[in-house]
Design a protein around this motif. Structure first.
Motif, mmCIF file in Angstrom:
data_model
loop_
_atom_site.group_PDB
_atom_site.id
_atom_site.type_symbol
_atom_site.label_atom_id
_atom_site.label_comp_id
_atom_site.label_asym_id
_atom_site.label_seq_id
_atom_site.Cartn_x
_atom_site.Cartn_y
_atom_site.Cartn_z
ATOM 1 N N ASN A 12 0.815 -1.215 0.000
ATOM 2 C CA ASN A 12 0.000 0.000 0.000
ATOM 3 C C ASN A 12 0.848 1.265 0.000
ATOM 4 O O ASN A 12 0.323 2.369 -0.008
ATOM 5 C CB ASN A 12 -0.936 -0.001 1.213
ATOM 6 C CG ASN A 12 -2.093 0.943 1.027
ATOM 7 O OD1 ASN A 12 -2.722 0.946 -0.041
ATOM 8 N ND2 ASN A 12 -2.353 1.779 2.025
ATOM 9 N N GLN A 17 2.011 0.659 -4.644
ATOM 10 C CA GLN A 17 0.843 0.980 -5.470
ATOM 11 C C GLN A 17 1.246 1.184 -6.935
ATOM 12 O O GLN A 17 0.558 0.741 -7.857
ATOM 13 C CB GLN A 17 0.141 2.222 -4.937
ATOM 14 C CG GLN A 17 -0.533 1.976 -3.596
ATOM 15 C CD GLN A 17 -1.477 3.111 -3.210
ATOM 16 O OE1 GLN A 17 -2.070 3.764 -4.066
ATOM 17 N NE2 GLN A 17 -1.629 3.340 -1.916
ATOM 18 N N SER A 38 -4.912 -1.553 5.123
ATOM 19 C CA SER A 38 -5.648 -2.235 4.060
ATOM 20 C C SER A 38 -5.366 -1.542 2.720
ATOM 21 O O SER A 38 -5.132 -0.326 2.661
ATOM 22 C CB SER A 38 -7.137 -2.302 4.372
ATOM 23 O OG SER A 38 -7.622 -1.020 4.443
ATOM 24 N N LEU A 39 -5.365 -2.341 1.692
ATOM 25 C CA LEU A 39 -4.932 -1.869 0.376
ATOM 26 C C LEU A 39 -5.899 -0.823 -0.171
ATOM 27 O O LEU A 39 -7.118 -0.981 -0.067
ATOM 28 C CB LEU A 39 -4.842 -3.083 -0.569
ATOM 29 C CG LEU A 39 -4.035 -2.910 -1.839
ATOM 30 C CD1 LEU A 39 -2.592 -2.507 -1.558
ATOM 31 C CD2 LEU A 39 -4.057 -4.211 -2.640
ATOM 32 N N ASP A 40 -5.343 0.239 -0.751
ATOM 33 C CA ASP A 40 -6.130 1.312 -1.344
ATOM 34 C C ASP A 40 -7.198 0.727 -2.285
ATOM 35 O O ASP A 40 -6.912 -0.188 -3.069
ATOM 36 C CB ASP A 40 -5.170 2.221 -2.122
ATOM 37 C CG ASP A 40 -5.859 3.462 -2.628
ATOM 38 O OD1 ASP A 40 -5.724 4.510 -1.980
ATOM 39 O OD2 ASP A 40 -6.528 3.379 -3.689
ATOM 40 N N SER A 41 -8.391 1.289 -2.202
ATOM 41 C CA SER A 41 -9.499 0.687 -2.962
ATOM 42 C C SER A 41 -9.263 0.726 -4.479
ATOM 43 O O SER A 41 -9.814 -0.082 -5.212
ATOM 44 C CB SER A 41 -10.812 1.383 -2.611
ATOM 45 O OG SER A 41 -10.681 2.750 -2.879
ATOM 46 N N LYS A 44 -6.917 -2.386 -5.079
ATOM 47 C CA LYS A 44 -7.387 -3.686 -4.572
ATOM 48 C C LYS A 44 -7.920 -4.615 -5.667
ATOM 49 O O LYS A 44 -7.582 -5.805 -5.682
ATOM 50 C CB LYS A 44 -8.463 -3.459 -3.497
ATOM 51 C CG LYS A 44 -8.468 -4.552 -2.473
ATOM 52 C CD LYS A 44 -9.297 -4.158 -1.283
ATOM 53 C CE LYS A 44 -9.223 -5.265 -0.254
ATOM 54 N NZ LYS A 44 -9.785 -4.853 1.007
ATOM 55 N N ASP A 49 -5.040 -11.359 -3.952
ATOM 56 C CA ASP A 49 -5.274 -11.484 -2.522
ATOM 57 C C ASP A 49 -4.610 -10.297 -1.818
ATOM 58 O O ASP A 49 -3.422 -10.039 -2.032
ATOM 59 C CB ASP A 49 -4.613 -12.806 -2.057
ATOM 60 C CG ASP A 49 -5.063 -13.227 -0.678
ATOM 61 O OD1 ASP A 49 -5.858 -12.484 -0.060
ATOM 62 O OD2 ASP A 49 -4.613 -14.289 -0.210
ATOM 63 N N ALA A 50 -5.380 -9.541 -1.041
ATOM 64 C CA ALA A 50 -4.815 -8.424 -0.288
ATOM 65 C C ALA A 50 -4.823 -8.795 1.191
ATOM 66 O O ALA A 50 -5.890 -8.943 1.792
ATOM 67 C CB ALA A 50 -5.626 -7.163 -0.533
ATOM 68 N N THR A 52 -3.908 -7.916 5.038
ATOM 69 C CA THR A 52 -3.546 -6.819 5.932
ATOM 70 C C THR A 52 -2.860 -7.412 7.160
ATOM 71 O O THR A 52 -3.511 -8.048 7.994
ATOM 72 C CB THR A 52 -4.807 -6.027 6.348
ATOM 73 O OG1 THR A 52 -5.479 -5.618 5.151
ATOM 74 C CG2 THR A 52 -4.461 -4.800 7.173
#
Ligand code: SER
Length: 339
Positions: A12, A17, A38-41, A44, A49-50, A52
């Protein structure tokens, strides 16, 4: 069968990114993204698979290791230079302990797959320690093997991890009956200050460059924390990402080093201020020097000699100082802030 993926830690962050977007552009979404946040929307949907989690959480790492066949690791997670000085022991745990955890996974993956796993490590200009302004001003363009005596915890961590990577690549378990050298194909780039149109860095000491343009583009005043004459190398994020991809793609035979530094343009804080003031009428940039952060930038080289990267794997920046602003930063940043 385990699914083949690329593992990206620090996914992230700014480089993470940018890298995910570049890989997605090629039509590849076999990425496992790991980050504390959590990964930026926006990115994502570009990954399989993201996850956290903290890179020090070995249970999570083991789960990823068991579930996937990892062909390459981009280990980007780190605590940057300014933040690391406030919590040096935590920085050491994350920057060194985290790297060891990922190297261990790479070795396990390589032995289960029966082939080397590629490992990218973003090192930094912070590995250098110029011993003060005079030496910095008189040193000329520095090569990779000069001045490797870092003055920050972050720089010490990065330099040591470069050595760990070389050790794991060539000498790991050298005294055991079956030596495991050659299981990891470790490649590193020492980046200068990076400037992205999409994200603003946090916790670094080269942050004054990107902070200045993002602040002014949003109509905010900016207090630069280093002297106007402070000079160090910078590059755009697209150039950093394409360098990573070129180095990872390069034929191993052509690489004469495991660690390369690269540079696009060396400019002063005043050069940044002048350029930005010319581009934005209402810019309000002033200098409010933090002596302590200044001393860190004074310990970093003003210029790098990146001939090894140019010769071995064809490094060539896509942007110089002017085109970085005219063709990348200004159009993209204006879109972002709706100018
Ligand atoms: N940009 C980083 C920092 O300022 C240097 O690698 O910490």
């Amino acid at each position: 069968m385990r699914k083949p993926v690329i593992l990206i830690t620090g996914a992230n962050g700014e480089i993470g990114q940018g890298l995910i977007k570049a890989i997605a552009k090629r039509g590849d979404s076999n990425i496992v993204a790991l980050d504390l946040d959590s990964l930026d929307s926006k990115v994502k949907p570009m990954v399989r698979d993201a996850v956290t989690a903290n890179i020090l959480d070995t249970n999570i790492l083991e789960r990823i290791n068991a579930k996937y066949e990892i062909s390459a690791i981009y280990h980007l997670a780190a605590i940057l230079s300014t933040r690391a000085e406030f919590s040096p022991h935590i920085a050491h745990d994350v920057n060194v302990g985290g790297t060891l955890n990922l190297l261990k996974i790479a070795v396990e993956q390589a032995s289960s797959q029966g082939k080397a796993v590629k490992f990218f490590f973003p090192s930094s200009i912070a590995v250098y320690g110029m011993g003060g302004r005079e030496e910095k001003e008189n040193s000329g363009a520095v090569t990779e093997d000069q001045y490797c005596r870092p003055e920050t915890m972050y720089g010490c961590n990065k330099l040591y991890c470069e050595h760990l990577g070389r050790y794991y690549s060539k000498y790991y378990q050298r005294l055991s009956a079956v030596s495991s050298g050659g299981m990891i194909d470790f490649r590193a780039i020492r980046f200068p200050g990076l400037i992205s149109s999409d994200t603003v860095p946090s916790g670094g000491t080269s942050d004054y460059g990107p902070e200045m343009i993002h602040a002014v583009a949003q109509g905010e005043p900016y207090a630069c924390f280093v002297r106007p004459d402070t000079t160090m190398p910078f590059m755009t994020m697209p150039d950093a990402i394409s360098a990573m991809e070129s180095l990872m793609k390069a034929d191993a035979q052509s690489l004469t080093r495991t660690v390369y530094h690269i540079s696009s343009f060396s400019v002063s804080a005043q050069d940044f201020a002048d350029k930005i003031s010319n581009l934005y009428n209402k810019s309000e940039i002033f200098f409010k020097v933090s002596d302590k952060r200044q001393a860190i930038v004074d310990s970093w080289p003003a210029e790098l000699n990146d001939v090894a990267a140019r010769k071995d794997w064809g490094w060539k920046p896509g942007f110089d100082f002017d085109t970085a602003f005219d063709n990348y930063l200004v159009p993209e940043i204006n879109k972002r802030y709706g100018e």
